[in-house]
Motif scaffolding. Structure first.
Motif, PDB file in Angstrom:
ATOM      1  N   VAL A   1      40.365 -35.954 -30.428  1.00 59.79           N
ATOM      2  CA  VAL A   1      40.544 -36.399 -28.455  1.00 59.79           C
ATOM      3  C   VAL A   1      38.379 -35.804 -28.148  1.00 59.79           C
ATOM      4  N   ARG A   2      38.227 -36.867 -27.287  1.00 60.93           N
ATOM      5  CA  ARG A   2      36.916 -37.136 -26.478  1.00 60.93           C
ATOM      6  C   ARG A   2      37.193 -36.814 -25.577  1.00 60.93           C
ATOM      7  N   VAL A   3      35.771 -35.699 -24.614  1.00 60.73           N
ATOM      8  CA  VAL A   3      36.087 -35.735 -23.245  1.00 60.73           C
ATOM      9  C   VAL A   3      35.314 -36.062 -22.887  1.00 60.73           C
ATOM     10  N   TYR A   4      34.991 -37.282 -21.708  1.00 61.13           N
ATOM     11  CA  TYR A   4      33.950 -36.997 -20.795  1.00 61.13           C
ATOM     12  C   TYR A   4      33.796 -37.405 -19.460  1.00 61.13           C
ATOM     13  N   ASN A   5      33.018 -36.710 -19.310  1.00 59.47           N
ATOM     14  CA  ASN A   5      32.762 -36.413 -17.824  1.00 59.47           C
ATOM     15  C   ASN A   5      32.364 -37.626 -16.695  1.00 59.47           C
ATOM     16  N   ALA A   6      33.772 -37.876 -16.318  1.00 65.20           N
ATOM     17  CA  ALA A   6      32.985 -39.074 -14.543  1.00 65.20           C
ATOM     18  C   ALA A   6      33.632 -37.915 -13.270  1.00 65.20           C
ATOM     19  N   SER A   7      32.898 -36.395 -13.536  1.00 68.56           N
ATOM     20  CA  SER A   7      33.132 -36.388 -12.517  1.00 68.56           C
ATOM     21  C   SER A   7      32.055 -35.657 -11.291  1.00 68.56           C
ATOM     22  N   GLY A   8      30.960 -35.443 -12.044  1.00 66.80           N
ATOM     23  CA  GLY A   8      29.685 -35.404 -11.374  1.00 66.80           C
ATOM     24  C   GLY A   8      29.226 -33.717 -11.290  1.00 66.80           C
ATOM     25  N   ILE A   9      30.120 -33.087 -12.350  1.00 67.01           N
ATOM     26  CA  ILE A   9      29.954 -31.571 -12.164  1.00 67.01           C
ATOM     27  C   ILE A   9      29.671 -31.963 -13.249  1.00 67.01           C
ATOM     28  N   ALA A  10      28.360 -30.943 -13.652  1.00 70.04           N
ATOM     29  CA  ALA A  10      27.707 -30.442 -15.008  1.00 70.04           C
ATOM     30  C   ALA A  10      28.970 -29.224 -15.418  1.00 70.04           C
ATOM     31  N   GLY A  11      28.742 -29.795 -16.674  1.00 72.09           N
ATOM     32  CA  GLY A  11      29.306 -28.691 -18.354  1.00 72.09           C
ATOM     33  C   GLY A  11      30.610 -29.414 -17.965  1.00 72.09           C
ATOM     34  N   GLN A  12      31.715 -29.770 -17.003  1.00 69.52           N
ATOM     35  CA  GLN A  12      32.757 -29.967 -16.932  1.00 69.52           C
ATOM     36  C   GLN A  12      33.903 -30.299 -17.864  1.00 69.52           C
ATOM     37  N   ALA A  13      32.762 -31.914 -18.674  1.00 70.89           N
ATOM     38  CA  ALA A  13      33.266 -31.926 -20.058  1.00 70.89           C
ATOM     39  C   ALA A  13      33.470 -30.827 -20.947  1.00 70.89           C
ATOM     40  N   GLY A  14      32.689 -29.336 -21.020  1.00 67.87           N
ATOM     41  CA  GLY A  14      31.685 -29.253 -22.279  1.00 67.87           C
ATOM     42  C   GLY A  14      33.532 -28.349 -22.108  1.00 67.87           C
ATOM     43  N   ARG A  15      33.632 -27.497 -21.168  1.00 70.54           N
ATOM     44  CA  ARG A  15      34.959 -26.389 -20.284  1.00 70.54           C
ATOM     45  C   ARG A  15      36.246 -27.655 -20.543  1.00 70.54           C
ATOM     46  N   VAL A  16      36.163 -28.010 -20.490  1.00 73.13           N
ATOM     47  CA  VAL A  16      37.956 -28.728 -20.860  1.00 73.13           C
ATOM     48  C   VAL A  16      37.518 -28.921 -22.161  1.00 73.13           C
ATOM     49  N   ALA A  17      37.095 -29.054 -22.883  1.00 73.58           N
ATOM     50  CA  ALA A  17      36.681 -29.682 -24.558  1.00 73.58           C
ATOM     51  C   ALA A  17      37.099 -28.289 -25.088  1.00 73.58           C
ATOM     52  N   GLY A  18      36.326 -26.695 -24.342  1.00 65.26           N
ATOM     53  CA  GLY A  18      36.950 -25.217 -25.205  1.00 65.26           C
ATOM     54  C   GLY A  18      38.377 -24.844 -24.692  1.00 65.26           C
ATOM     55  N   ALA A  19      38.828 -25.237 -23.347  1.00 67.73           N
ATOM     56  CA  ALA A  19      40.427 -25.554 -23.253  1.00 67.73           C
ATOM     57  C   ALA A  19      41.168 -26.229 -24.687  1.00 67.73           C
ATOM     58  N   LEU A  20      41.359 -27.662 -24.270  1.00 68.45           N
ATOM     59  CA  LEU A  20      41.491 -28.476 -25.232  1.00 68.45           C
ATOM     60  C   LEU A  20      41.546 -27.476 -26.622  1.00 68.45           C
ATOM     61  N   ARG A  21      40.145 -27.414 -27.522  1.00 70.70           N
ATOM     62  CA  ARG A  21      40.304 -26.714 -28.805  1.00 70.70           C
ATOM     63  C   ARG A  21      40.913 -25.100 -28.261  1.00 70.70           C
ATOM     64  N   GLU A  22      40.979 -24.647 -27.696  1.00 70.06           N
ATOM     65  CA  GLU A  22      42.268 -22.706 -27.235  1.00 70.06           C
ATOM     66  C   GLU A  22      43.329 -23.833 -27.728  1.00 70.06           C
ATOM     67  N   GLN A  23      44.085 -24.746 -27.705  1.00 75.10           N
ATOM     68  CA  GLN A  23      45.677 -25.406 -27.327  1.00 75.10           C
ATOM     69  C   GLN A  23      45.572 -26.037 -28.580  1.00 75.10           C
TER      70      GLN A  23
END
Length: 483
Positions: A368-390
């Motif tokens: 999975v590649r995670v892209y941030n289109a939310s405008g919230i800084a660091g959001q892609a990194g946080r989601v990526a970390g949650a996916l790695r835990e899965q």
């Protein structure tokens, strides 16, 4: 001086530099957790007797006072605002005679969130010194109070009563408050007596001359005035900090709820009736929280256990304008409120993977590649970390423009089944679609939009739809842990 050996002025420490208007006792609302536990058995037997006892309860018409412009409900969860009043009216006068003529406050504000289908419950504490906007409120007398851009959250009650606190919490969280429950000093004493005492565990001996609390180290079962002293005392127990006292109070009410939910109380008609009678005599609620409504709530909580009852203080941090006050910590607070607002009963509403059928490819084989289109800084990194835990193989793809309101799952050649595995953890996301640009063979792209919340991804690790929060306490925790 009162002859009662456990008598004390029920205000924050007498030698505190805090002005009297900020004094007050913070635990009272937690007894409503125990009352909520009583609802579990309320619909089973002796309905007529229970209905008579519920006639003891005072009421306030919250719907009329708050008005029509309220948050919409997005699910069948129940939100009950629990308030502790420090009123000295009637029998409460003995608890702080110097404050007898002062207006009552609610220095305990707990939002009890009951997940759909009885899948869990969350008690969220709002610190009394939390600085928030207070909306204009209508009093039961018909008068209105002016809006305040920033004030202590507990002042809402002083300004216009419990319904004003409901309106303030709704405007702060965008959560619809279904009901409120308010209890006073006498109610707390009566409930701890009726339940036969609450177990506590002390790391060392306590001899506090102010509260007259004297307990040896180890386990005790306390009730009545002794229980009041235990939850109120600050400098005589623990590290003297308010945070330490709040944690102790949360553990106390977890133990109370644990005992109320135990078979020893709910299966014993005599104990159960004493507990309900004790609670209802000192209780005030909104007019819609009738006996039949309580019974209905109780029916929906039949599967509730103490292990599903969790406690936390709302995410907060120091107020930059005043180190003696606190403010909501963002974006953590909004993410948490979003999780509550979008709470679902996962077992009942779990959807199959988009496209039909169960996913056949395990997460460990999905890239999975995670892209941030939310405008919230660091959001892609946080989601990526949650996916790695899965167990997913994850990399951060960076930011995308323009900002998107919708989270999307896109896949490259040969990755349609992998996309189903990811979609199975995201029940509210649109169905996966082929990537139109930048697609890589065997790769799934997750594009995070502004609608992403902490519940957009099922973690499967918290035991419920609301993710585990830092510092949370469960009602069935060992009472001696963390001492």
């Amino acid at each position: 001086m009162n002859d009662n050996p456990m008598y004390m002025e029920y205000v924050d420490d007498a030698d505190s530099p805090e002005p009297a208007r900020r004094r007050g006792w913070r635990i009272l609302g937690w007894v409503c957790i125990g009352l909520s536990a009583v609802m579990v058995a309320g619909s089973l037997t002796m309905y007529g007797v229970y209905r008579k006892m519920f006639g003891n309860i005072a009421h306030e018409d919250t719907n009329a006072l708050v008005g029509p412009n309220r948050p919409k409900k997005l699910n069948s969860a129940m939100n009950i605002l629990m308030l502790g009043s420090d009123s000295r009216a009637g029998a409460n006068a003995e608890y702080g005679r110097s404050m007898k003529n002062e207006p009552p406050r609610s220095d305990t504000i707990i939002l009890l969130h009951l997940s759909p289908g009885g899948s869990g419950a969350f008690g969220v504490s709002f610190p009394r010194d939390l600085m928030v906007p207070i909306p204009s409120c209508k009093k039961p007398s018909g008068a209105t109070t002016p809006a305040q851009s920033k004030a202590q959250i507990n002042s809402a009650y002083t300004l216009a009563g419990p319904s004003c606190t409901v309106k303030t919490i709704e405007s702060l969280t965008n959560l619809r408050i279904d009901h409120f429950m308010e209890v006073n000093f006498v109610g707390f004493k009566s409930i701890t007596n009726a339940i036969g005492g609450v177990p506590v565990c002390l790391p060392k001996r306590v001899d506090d001359p102010k509260s007259k609390l004297h307990l040896s180290a180890g386990k005790h079962t306390i009730k009545g005035d002794q229980a009041l002293a235990y939850v109120r005392v600050r400098h005589g127990l623990g590290d003297g900090s308010d945070l330490g006292r709040i944690k102790r109070q949360q553990k106390f009410m977890g133990a109370l709820a644990n005992k109320a939910l135990s078979a020893g109380v709910l299966s014993n008609p005599d104990k159960l009736l004493k507990l309900i009678n004790a609670g209802t005599k000192s209780l005030k609620t909104d007019t819609d929280l009738t006996a039949s409504t309580m019974m209905k709530i109780g029916t929906g909580m039949q599967g509730m256990t103490s292990g599903k009852l969790r406690f936390i203080t709302v995410p907060w941090g120091p107020d930059p304008a005043d180190p003696n006050r606190v403010v909501l910590s963002q974006p953590s607070a909004d993410n948490f409120f979003n999780a509550m607002r979008n709470d679902r009963t996962v077992p009942a509403e779990k959807k199959p993977a988009a496209g039909g059928g169960a996913p056949k490819i395990p997460a460990s084989q999905v890239k999975v590649r995670v892209y941030n289109a939310s405008g919230i800084a660091g959001q892609a990194g946080r989601v990526a970390g949650a996916l790695r835990e899965q167990g997913f193989q994850v990399e951060v793809g960076g930011n995308r423009t323009p900002i998107s309101s919708t989270t999307r799952i896109q896949y490259g050649p040969g990755a349609d089944q992998q996309a189903k595995t990811l979609a199975a953890l995201m029940p509210n996301a649109p169905a996966p679609s082929p990537a139109t640009t930048g697609a890589l063979s065997g790769m799934v792209d997750l594009v995070i939009g502004t609608n992403w919340t902490s519940t957009s991804l099922k973690t499967g690790k918290s035991g419920g739809p609301i993710p585990k929060q830092q510092g949370e306490i469960k009602a069935d925790d060992n009472i001696c842990d963390g001492n």
